[in-house]
Design an enzyme around this catalytic site. Sequence first.
Site, PDB file in Angstrom:
ATOM      1  N   SER A 140       0.845  -1.195   0.000  1.00  0.00           N
ATOM      2  CA  SER A 140       0.000   0.000   0.000  1.00  0.00           C
ATOM      3  C   SER A 140       0.877   1.242   0.000  1.00  0.00           C
ATOM      4  O   SER A 140       2.009   1.205   0.483  1.00  0.00           O
ATOM      5  CB  SER A 140      -0.854  -0.017   1.273  1.00  0.00           C
ATOM      6  OG  SER A 140      -1.492   1.221   1.456  1.00  0.00           O
ATOM      7  N   TYR A 153      -1.589   0.105  10.264  1.00  0.00           N
ATOM      8  CA  TYR A 153      -1.643  -0.564   8.960  1.00  0.00           C
ATOM      9  C   TYR A 153      -0.386  -0.250   8.141  1.00  0.00           C
ATOM     10  O   TYR A 153       0.240  -1.136   7.559  1.00  0.00           O
ATOM     11  CB  TYR A 153      -2.895  -0.077   8.237  1.00  0.00           C
ATOM     12  CG  TYR A 153      -3.074  -0.521   6.811  1.00  0.00           C
ATOM     13  CD1 TYR A 153      -3.685  -1.733   6.512  1.00  0.00           C
ATOM     14  CD2 TYR A 153      -2.675   0.289   5.744  1.00  0.00           C
ATOM     15  CE1 TYR A 153      -3.886  -2.125   5.189  1.00  0.00           C
ATOM     16  CE2 TYR A 153      -2.868  -0.095   4.425  1.00  0.00           C
ATOM     17  CZ  TYR A 153      -3.479  -1.293   4.151  1.00  0.00           C
ATOM     18  OH  TYR A 153      -3.679  -1.681   2.847  1.00  0.00           O
TER      19      TYR A 153
HETATM   20  N1  NAP Z   1      -8.781  -1.308  -1.180  1.00  0.00           N
HETATM   21  C1  NAP Z   1      -7.765  -0.463  -1.226  1.00  0.00           C
HETATM   22  O1  NAP Z   1      -7.938   0.762  -1.457  1.00  0.00           O
HETATM   23  C2  NAP Z   1      -6.350  -0.967  -1.008  1.00  0.00           C
HETATM   24  C3  NAP Z   1      -5.297  -0.058  -1.199  1.00  0.00           C
HETATM   25  C4  NAP Z   1      -3.993  -0.503  -1.010  1.00  0.00           C
HETATM   26  C5  NAP Z   1      -3.770  -1.823  -0.642  1.00  0.00           C
HETATM   27  N2  NAP Z   1      -4.818  -2.689  -0.456  1.00  0.00           N
HETATM   28  C6  NAP Z   1      -4.502  -4.071  -0.085  1.00  0.00           C
HETATM   29  O2  NAP Z   1      -5.145  -4.948  -0.996  1.00  0.00           O
HETATM   30  C7  NAP Z   1      -5.394  -6.206  -0.365  1.00  0.00           C
HETATM   31  C8  NAP Z   1      -6.842  -6.608  -0.560  1.00  0.00           C
HETATM   32  O3  NAP Z   1      -7.666  -5.625   0.074  1.00  0.00           O
HETATM   33  P1  NAP Z   1      -9.182  -5.358  -0.333  1.00  0.00           P
HETATM   34  O4  NAP Z   1      -9.347  -3.893  -0.353  1.00  0.00           O
HETATM   35  O5  NAP Z   1      -9.550  -6.189  -1.511  1.00  0.00           O
HETATM   36  O6  NAP Z   1      -9.897  -5.901   1.004  1.00  0.00           O
HETATM   37  P2  NAP Z   1     -11.291  -6.642   1.245  1.00  0.00           P
HETATM   38  O7  NAP Z   1     -12.301  -6.265   0.224  1.00  0.00           O
HETATM   39  O8  NAP Z   1     -11.591  -6.408   2.680  1.00  0.00           O
HETATM   40  O9  NAP Z   1     -10.929  -8.179   1.007  1.00  0.00           O
HETATM   41  C9  NAP Z   1     -10.028  -8.825   1.856  1.00  0.00           C
HETATM   42  C10 NAP Z   1      -9.998 -10.302   1.521  1.00  0.00           C
HETATM   43  O10 NAP Z   1      -9.070 -10.931   2.405  1.00  0.00           O
HETATM   44  C11 NAP Z   1      -9.759 -11.903   3.200  1.00  0.00           C
HETATM   45  N3  NAP Z   1      -9.141 -11.921   4.510  1.00  0.00           N
HETATM   46  C12 NAP Z   1      -9.071 -10.910   5.410  1.00  0.00           C
HETATM   47  N4  NAP Z   1      -8.429 -11.319   6.517  1.00  0.00           N
HETATM   48  C13 NAP Z   1      -8.087 -12.617   6.315  1.00  0.00           C
HETATM   49  C14 NAP Z   1      -7.433 -13.589   7.076  1.00  0.00           C
HETATM   50  N5  NAP Z   1      -7.003 -13.316   8.322  1.00  0.00           N
HETATM   51  N6  NAP Z   1      -7.242 -14.822   6.555  1.00  0.00           N
HETATM   52  C15 NAP Z   1      -7.682 -15.124   5.309  1.00  0.00           C
HETATM   53  N7  NAP Z   1      -8.324 -14.236   4.531  1.00  0.00           N
HETATM   54  C16 NAP Z   1      -8.529 -13.003   5.031  1.00  0.00           C
HETATM   55  C17 NAP Z   1     -11.231 -11.456   3.185  1.00  0.00           C
HETATM   56  O11 NAP Z   1     -12.157 -12.519   3.447  1.00  0.00           O
HETATM   57  P3  NAP Z   1     -12.633 -12.909   4.950  1.00  0.00           P
HETATM   58  O12 NAP Z   1     -12.989 -11.619   5.634  1.00  0.00           O
HETATM   59  O13 NAP Z   1     -13.779 -13.839   4.755  1.00  0.00           O
HETATM   60  O14 NAP Z   1     -11.455 -13.579   5.586  1.00  0.00           O
HETATM   61  C18 NAP Z   1     -11.340 -10.985   1.746  1.00  0.00           C
HETATM   62  O15 NAP Z   1     -11.449 -12.073   0.863  1.00  0.00           O
HETATM   63  C19 NAP Z   1      -5.003  -6.013   1.113  1.00  0.00           C
HETATM   64  O16 NAP Z   1      -3.716  -6.533   1.341  1.00  0.00           O
HETATM   65  C20 NAP Z   1      -5.008  -4.505   1.269  1.00  0.00           C
HETATM   66  O17 NAP Z   1      -4.183  -4.098   2.323  1.00  0.00           O
HETATM   67  C21 NAP Z   1      -6.101  -2.283  -0.648  1.00  0.00           C
END
Ligand code: NAP
Length: 234
Positions: A140, A153
């Site tokens: 990120s 984070y």
């Molecule tokens: N969205 C953004 O703007 C953004 C920006 C920069 C970086 N990121 C990074 O992108 C990645 C994906 O984020 P996202 O925005 O797509 O988040 P999201 O929509 O909340 O999805 C997160 C996914 O990870 C799973 N997960 C969470 N905790 C887990 C655990 N302890 N064990 C196994 N699975 C787990 C969730 O399913 P369950 O809850 O069912 O476990 C879900 O499938 C992350 O690493 C995040 O830090 C996101």
Amino acid sequence: MRTKIALVTGASRGLGRALAAGLAREGYALITDARNAAALEAAAQGIRAQGGTVTALAGDVADPAHRAALSRAAGQAGRLDLLVNNAGTLGASPLPALADYPVDDLRAAFEVNVIAPIALTQLLLPLLRASGGAVLNITSDAAAEAYAGWGGYGAAKAALEQASNVLAAEELAVRVWWADPGDLRTEMHQQAFPGEDISDRPVPESVVPAFTRLVSERLPSGRYRAAHLIPAAR
Ligand SMILES: NC(=O)c1ccc[n+]([C@@H]2O[C@H](COP(=O)([O-])OP(=O)(O)OC[C@H]3O[C@@H](n4cnc5c(N)ncnc54)[C@H](OP(=O)(O)O)[C@@H]3O)[C@@H](O)[C@H]2O)c1
């Protein structure tokens, strides 16, 4: 040639789900996880409906027994070409200042965002070395920028970035990429901005071409931003 295999964590929604679908379109068979079994299975069914192959294992990446199960699944598949450490947590929400950050929440965020991906990588390196494979760690801009409230984070993502950096120096047979996808319209992003309208953020599918480029062109190990890989993605 045998089908390539990718393991994508956190593939039930958001970026992980979009990446898994994109990799399936590139011909990868998948191993996926997330904690919510029903949501994980629904996402897997969506990929299977498009002709993809998915082994979906529900569990928590912070749980050593679950990581061992993921590793066994890759072992049974007989190879692993790509590990995508995508599962992550925002930590406490609303985002507290470091001065007030509950230490147990901080520890839990490091467990999921740093320890789990390193530990899973350790288990899977033998298969990745054998295939000349790759590790993609999703980080990120909060790893590098000082956004108020993002200290827990951001510190965890910074630790994951430096672990990736060192892994790249140590594992010359394996590509190691750590990549910032940019702001995306996902559940985690909404959690970071509770009550705010985030409909102007791009959908996760928009950055998938950036990551499939990384993989298909086997770009050098290093830090990447999705917006730079595919400028039109933002
Ligand atoms: N969205 C953004 O703007 C953004 C920006 C920069 C970086 N990121 C990074 O992108 C990645 C994906 O984020 P996202 O925005 O797509 O988040 P999201 O929509 O909340 O999805 C997160 C996914 O990870 C799973 N997960 C969470 N905790 C887990 C655990 N302890 N064990 C196994 N699975 C787990 C969730 O399913 P369950 O809850 O069912 O476990 C879900 O499938 C992350 O690493 C995040 O830090 C996101």
